[in-house]
Design an enzyme around this catalytic site. Sequence first.
Site, PDB file in Angstrom:
ATOM      1  N   GLU A 348       0.799  -1.237   0.000  1.00  0.00           N
ATOM      2  CA  GLU A 348       0.000   0.000   0.000  1.00  0.00           C
ATOM      3  C   GLU A 348       0.830   1.286   0.000  1.00  0.00           C
ATOM      4  O   GLU A 348       0.508   2.225   0.713  1.00  0.00           O
ATOM      5  CB  GLU A 348      -0.940   0.006   1.220  1.00  0.00           C
ATOM      6  CG  GLU A 348      -1.883  -1.166   1.241  1.00  0.00           C
ATOM      7  CD  GLU A 348      -2.674  -1.295   2.541  1.00  0.00           C
ATOM      8  OE1 GLU A 348      -3.866  -1.578   2.464  1.00  0.00           O
ATOM      9  OE2 GLU A 348      -2.098  -1.113   3.640  1.00  0.00           O
TER      10      GLU A 348
HETATM   11  C1  TNX Z   1      -4.263  -4.142   4.979  1.00  0.00           C
HETATM   12  S1  TNX Z   1      -2.540  -6.504   4.627  1.00  0.00           S
HETATM   13  C2  TNX Z   1      -2.967  -3.907   5.370  1.00  0.00           C
HETATM   14  C3  TNX Z   1      -2.684  -3.531   6.770  1.00  0.00           C
HETATM   15  C4  TNX Z   1      -3.933  -3.345   7.562  1.00  0.00           C
HETATM   16  C5  TNX Z   1      -4.903  -4.457   7.227  1.00  0.00           C
HETATM   17  C6  TNX Z   1      -6.153  -4.410   8.040  1.00  0.00           C
HETATM   18  C7  TNX Z   1      -1.550  -5.431   4.300  1.00  0.00           C
HETATM   19  C8  TNX Z   1      -0.340  -5.880   3.662  1.00  0.00           C
HETATM   20  N1  TNX Z   1      -1.878  -4.175   4.599  1.00  0.00           N
HETATM   21  O1  TNX Z   1      -1.914  -2.361   6.806  1.00  0.00           O
HETATM   22  O2  TNX Z   1      -3.618  -3.371   8.902  1.00  0.00           O
HETATM   23  O3  TNX Z   1      -5.245  -4.356   5.874  1.00  0.00           O
HETATM   24  O4  TNX Z   1      -6.947  -5.523   7.823  1.00  0.00           O
END
Ligand code: TNX
Length: 532
Positions: A348
């Site tokens: 992300e």
């Molecule tokens: C997505 S999973 C994210 C996390 C969040 C999570 C909450 C991932 C690699 N990134 O930063 O905590 O969703 O469910």
Amino acid sequence: MKNTFLTLAALAVFSFSSCKSPSTVKLDEAGIIPIPSSITSNSGVFELESEASIQLVGTDDDLKRVGNYLADKLRPATGYELPVSNESGNLILELVSGEASEKYSLEITSDEVKITSTSAAGLYYGVQTLIKALPVEIENTSIIEMDWPIANGKIEDEPEFVYRGAMLDVARHFISVEDVKHYIDQMGSLKFNYLHLHLSDDQGWRIEIKSWPKLTEIGGKTEVGGTEGGSFSQEDYKEIVQYASDRFITVVPEIDMPGHTNAALASYAELNPGVNLPDGDFSTMTEGKIDFNILDKNPEPAEIYTGIEVGFSTFATNKEITYTFVEDVIRELVAITPGPYIHIGGDESHVTEKDDYIYFVERVQEIVTKYGKKSMGWDEIATAKLAPGTVAQFWAKEENAKLAKEQGNQILMSPAKCAYLDMQYDSTTRLGLHWAAYIELDDSYNWDPATYADGINKADILGVEAPLWTETIDSRADIEYMAFPRLAALAEVAWSSTERRNWEDFQKRIAIQGKRWDINGIGFYRSPKVNW
Ligand code: TNX
């Protein structure tokens, strides 16, 4: 008359079943999770009695440790002495020669119990199976006066995947050393062998880095919601690594970057994106000759963040200081991490330009390689060139998993829709999120890593990991409520073959496991899918 008869019949049935000795529970009905590769039930039982003792066959410090572990586990509830020696005993742990593997066999006859394996880890897994073959009361920490039968039979067992992991996000809400250890205990009993610690994120930096002390002094101070955060000193971290290692669990530390870095950006202004300066010393220049707004050598530090949005932060991927920083962090982490992996995050990074992201991920992998470790990262890293041995952790995008596979790299399976322990069970769950799915116990159980993602097969998969993100979770009770019973379902997905797995059978076994958790004081979610 008829009523009296029925009442008597009911009483007879009741008293019969209440007197039913636990010895009639066959080995394949004992409630062993994860389900072993094969179980043969034989008639008769081994009675664990006060003069029982543990014999170690082989010489190995780890073997001694496994023997002592078994004794420590059996002593409190039985009150027996259970001496451990190389000389004699009717509970035998035997290290046999051969290539070290996690495979073990466990044979129970009326005379003795024998576990054999080519490795201490295998014996430890055999011990975990043995504990689950005993009456659930063995979990008590004070003496229970009762018989301790173990049904006769033979178990042959080995894991489906070499990597069976669980992740704790200690960044969104800090989790104490004590609570991490408590989680490790449960992981060990379910035969997990990797603990991934998500040590940094926008809301907190949780590991002491001696060359950059403000990371924890500033970046570790708070957590989601603005409450007091915390961090592990390197000594704390070593203690966790050792505790895990004693249970054959390897720690994988994660520094999430270049996104999810607000806590670091709040600690050190120079890591923030700013205009890149040409090399040279600008300290003697005076205002008037130079536009300090363009040459933003020292951008402002980011504000501390205590919300739960994602995707807004990024390191300055075009500044050398960023790579000096990353190398310092990785060097210090490697020095206290015996395991093979350093997790570099990579998820992300929505405000990092694509090219900058790729450049960053490739350079950081080089640093990890330079210090003798392999990189692991969330599936987005596969959009960059992966170093040999880098593992992509699939959580969201199948096309990223495919990119990793095409590059000849392995995939760790953590599909958010099945493996995320922070997803709510249903719309009434008081904790957790549900952006990926509601995940009831059967959803976490009924999936096959080898067929889940199109084009990703068993051979492409290193293993399975169950992440627990903690935006909404901030106590041991919260952790337990979200992790259990699903962590046990995911343990079986990771350890047992698809052919051996069966939901109806698991429903019965998890109900027995629930009795163990009750005795352990673990506040698990009583899924309506199970007759607890
Ligand atoms: C997505 S999973 C994210 C996390 C969040 C999570 C909450 C991932 C690699 N990134 O930063 O905590 O969703 O469910």
